[in-house]
Design a protein around this motif. Structure first.
Motif, short mmCIF file in Angstrom:
data_model
loop_
_atom_site.label_atom_id
_atom_site.label_comp_id
_atom_site.label_asym_id
_atom_site.label_seq_id
_atom_site.Cartn_x
_atom_site.Cartn_y
_atom_site.Cartn_z
N GLY A 101 57.29 60.53 51.38
CA GLY A 101 57.94 59.30 50.93
C GLY A 101 58.02 59.27 49.42
O GLY A 101 57.38 60.05 48.72
N GLY A 102 58.81 58.33 48.93
CA GLY A 102 58.94 58.17 47.49
C GLY A 102 59.43 56.78 47.17
O GLY A 102 59.89 56.04 48.04
N GLY A 103 59.33 56.40 45.88
CA GLY A 103 59.73 55.06 45.47
C GLY A 103 60.32 55.05 44.08
O GLY A 103 60.39 56.08 43.40
N TRP A 104 60.73 53.88 43.66
CA TRP A 104 61.29 53.70 42.32
C TRP A 104 60.16 53.58 41.31
O TRP A 104 59.29 52.72 41.44
CB TRP A 104 62.15 52.45 42.27
N TRP A 105 60.14 54.45 40.33
CA TRP A 105 59.11 54.50 39.28
C TRP A 105 57.72 54.68 39.90
O TRP A 105 56.71 54.21 39.37
CB TRP A 105 59.15 53.23 38.41
N GLU A 106 57.68 55.39 41.00
CA GLU A 106 56.42 55.64 41.73
C GLU A 106 56.39 57.08 42.21
O GLU A 106 57.44 57.72 42.32
CB GLU A 106 56.30 54.67 42.92
N PRO A 107 55.23 57.62 42.53
CA PRO A 107 55.12 59.03 42.88
C PRO A 107 55.84 59.38 44.18
O PRO A 107 56.05 58.53 45.06
CB PRO A 107 53.61 59.26 43.04
N VAL A 108 56.21 60.65 44.31
CA VAL A 108 56.58 61.22 45.60
C VAL A 108 55.28 61.63 46.28
O VAL A 108 54.37 62.16 45.64
CB VAL A 108 57.56 62.40 45.44
N VAL A 109 55.17 61.36 47.59
CA VAL A 109 53.88 61.52 48.27
C VAL A 109 54.08 62.23 49.61
O VAL A 109 55.18 62.25 50.17
CB VAL A 109 53.19 60.16 48.51
N VAL A 110 52.98 62.79 50.13
CA VAL A 110 52.96 63.38 51.47
C VAL A 110 51.70 62.92 52.18
O VAL A 110 50.60 62.96 51.62
CB VAL A 110 52.99 64.93 51.43
N PHE A 111 51.88 62.46 53.42
CA PHE A 111 50.77 62.11 54.30
C PHE A 111 50.64 63.21 55.35
O PHE A 111 51.62 63.51 56.05
CB PHE A 111 51.03 60.77 55.01
N GLU A 112 49.47 63.82 55.47
CA GLU A 112 49.29 64.92 56.42
C GLU A 112 49.01 64.40 57.82
O GLU A 112 48.25 63.43 58.01
CB GLU A 112 48.15 65.83 55.98
N ASN A 113 49.63 65.04 58.78
CA ASN A 113 49.45 64.68 60.19
C ASN A 113 48.11 65.23 60.68
O ASN A 113 47.86 66.42 60.62
CB ASN A 113 50.60 65.27 61.02
#
Length: 522
Positions: A310-322
């Protein structure tokens, strides 16, 4: 708990981007797809958003990397939203559809034909009416083996609710007037095609900002007049994605909720209950965000289940591990530039950009029937369908269409009874992460997957070692020549058959006809 922590310790992306484009832009949409059918993935982006009139672009892969400046720029400029790619005329080359957000004033959406590997300079299609459209998606609604096109419409900033519109494909051409419109007017910001009820055709999911998300059911090749499902919550959903994250055989929905105009900003998950989604999400992120804007499923660590980015405006791109069908509420990996104002995530795309591990699957079989002509392949991020056969021989490419992200294939009415199709295709196993960036002075970014590129093996798969190793490791000689890698892909040793002292961590053993994941604990 200790073992689980070790297994899921590392998301295999670097701490900084592997690439950044240098030609700027308010980039919104992004697709990784082989535009020129030369065997590698190119990047297509749409630019402008509600900020400026800009061109659309394509970055042609040079073999194992993308150039930093675009190889193609459209001749026209506009306030472009998201984009989608799909082969509408079944000639093997994907076309480019682009939503036109219009900067508050409605405008025409558009489509660029692919002419033997290059997009035409100006769009040759647009509908007869204007809208504020932020996203679009290709899907075969009428089960005739070609791609139709849907647009998500509506503009919340100016309180201008609109309808989702569907345009049919007629003999390789998209009609200019819609064949269906949603009965609901809302602020729709995304559309996705999905067989939510497992009945063998594609339903249409619609994400809404400040109103319920909806799914319209496909009934006999036509979308229903009223929603089949709607969420009980009304958040600022800007993007949705589908995937079987809990590995139970049906497709669940992720949503990116943005709180700019109210509500809560989180990534959320709606589980599929068998033929429909739960009405309220059963999982949500808890990472103190305000502007989540995009989400995508992908098996980033190549362990067989779907992780969530996921990602956001002025926020980090992230990954959640399954973790066995569950995600932690906080991300396992994230990146933001030193100045967080330099990153406004709009789209996440997965694919093997550097061609490190894109195996071919041979003759994968799926049952079909005259009234059940949609299949989902066992893998996502399809590079190319090489061949499809059934009881009558080879299936002509003009009799099917497919989606390269979600891996569905939809067939025309070529089956006289129950049958089996066998699909040979190539897909991205080692998926790199690309994020488009709405910051005109910066670029788009991608992160190369640094996990061990353990390739598929077609021969025997022994299991001569336990999955969990306590202390030093001893490799049996009957395995023969082998190589041992750590989680980053670094070679640890090869062809050593005495005791190997290893640190606590995850390792991969590769030999002829043999590969295994090992977890070493002490």
């Amino acid at each position: 708990m200790l073992i689980a922590w070790i297994i899921y310790l590392v998301i295999p992306y670097p701490n900084n981007p592997s690439w950044e484009s240098t030609d700027g832009g308010y980039t919104t949409g992004g697709v990784l797809i082989d535009v020129d059918m030369d065997g590698d993935l190119d990047l297509v982006v749409s630019n402008g958003n509600d900020m400026a009139t800009q061109t659309n672009r394509c970055y042609k892969n040079t073999g194992n990397a993308l150039p930093t400046t675009a190889s193609w720029n459209s001749a026209d400029r506009d306030y472009h939203g998201h984009c989608a790619c799909g082969d509408i005329d079944n000639d093997g080359y994907p076309e480019l559809a682009v939503s036109n957000y219009g900067s508050f004033a409605p405008n025409y959406d558009k489509l660029y034909r692919n002419q033997n590997g290059n997009f035409e300079s100006s769009p040759s299609w647009h509908p007869t009416s204007t809208t504020n459209s932020f996203a679009c998606a290709f899907g075969d609604v009428d089960n005739d083996g070609d791609l139709d096109l849907a647009f998500a419409c509506g503009e919340r900033y100016t309180s201008n609710p609109q309808r989702v519109k569907l345009f049919l494909n007629i003999n390789g051409n998209i009609s200019t007037t819609p064949s269906w419109e949603s009965n609901v007017q809302s602020y729709f910001y995304d559309v996705e095609w999905v067989d939510i009820d497992n009945d063998g055709d594609l339903d249409l999911a619609c994400a809404a900002d400040g109103a319920p998300n909806l799914i319209y059911e496909n009934i006999g090749g036509k979308l229903g007049s009223t929603p089949y499902w709607q969420s009980s919550d009304s958040q600022g959903t800007l993007e949705i994605a589908f995937g079987d994250f809990d590995s139970d055989g049906d497709l669940d929905m992720a949503a990116a909720n943005n709180a700019q105009l109210g509500g809560e900003s989180r990534l959320v998950l709606y589980r599929n209950l068998g033929t429909t989604l739960e009405q309220s999400p059963s999982w949500q992120s808890n990472d103190n965000r305000t502007y989540y804007s995009c989400c995508a499923f992908g098996d980033v660590d190549m362990d067989g289940d779907l992780d969530l980015a996921g990602g956001g405006w002025w926020e980090p791109v992230v990954v959640f591990e399954n973790r066995n069908g569950n995600y932690n509420p906080t991300p396992d990996w994230s990146w933001s530039p030193p100045n967080n104002r330099d990153l406004v995530c709009e789209e996440i795309a997965f694919g093997d950009i550097d061609n490190r591990c894109s195996p071919t699957v041979n003759s994968e079989s799926h049952p079909v029937a005259p009234d059940h002509r949609l299949i989902y392949l066992n893998h996502r991020y399809i590079r190319k369908i090489i061949r499809i056969t059934h009881s009558g021989g080879n299936v002509n490419p003009s009799s099917y269409c497919y989606d390269h992200v979600n891996g569905w294939v939809s067939f025309d009415s070529i089956f006289s009874g129950p049958d089996t199709v066998r699909v040979t295709y190539r897909y991205s196993k080692d998926i790199d992460l690309l994020v488009t960036n709405w910051v005109n002075s910066r670029g788009n970014f991608y992160f190369l997957n640094e996990g061990p590129a353990i390739r598929e093996v077609a021969s025997k798969k022994h299991r001569l070692l336990p999955a969990i190793v306590l202390g030093p490791l001893s490799i049996p000689k009957e395995i023969g020549p082998y190589r041992l890698f750590d989680i980053s892909g670094r070679l640890i040793c090869r062809d050593r058959f005495d005791l190997i002292p290893l640190q606590t961590g995850v390792y991969f053993l590769k030999a002829d006809g043999y590969h295994q994941k090992l977890v070493v604990i002490k």
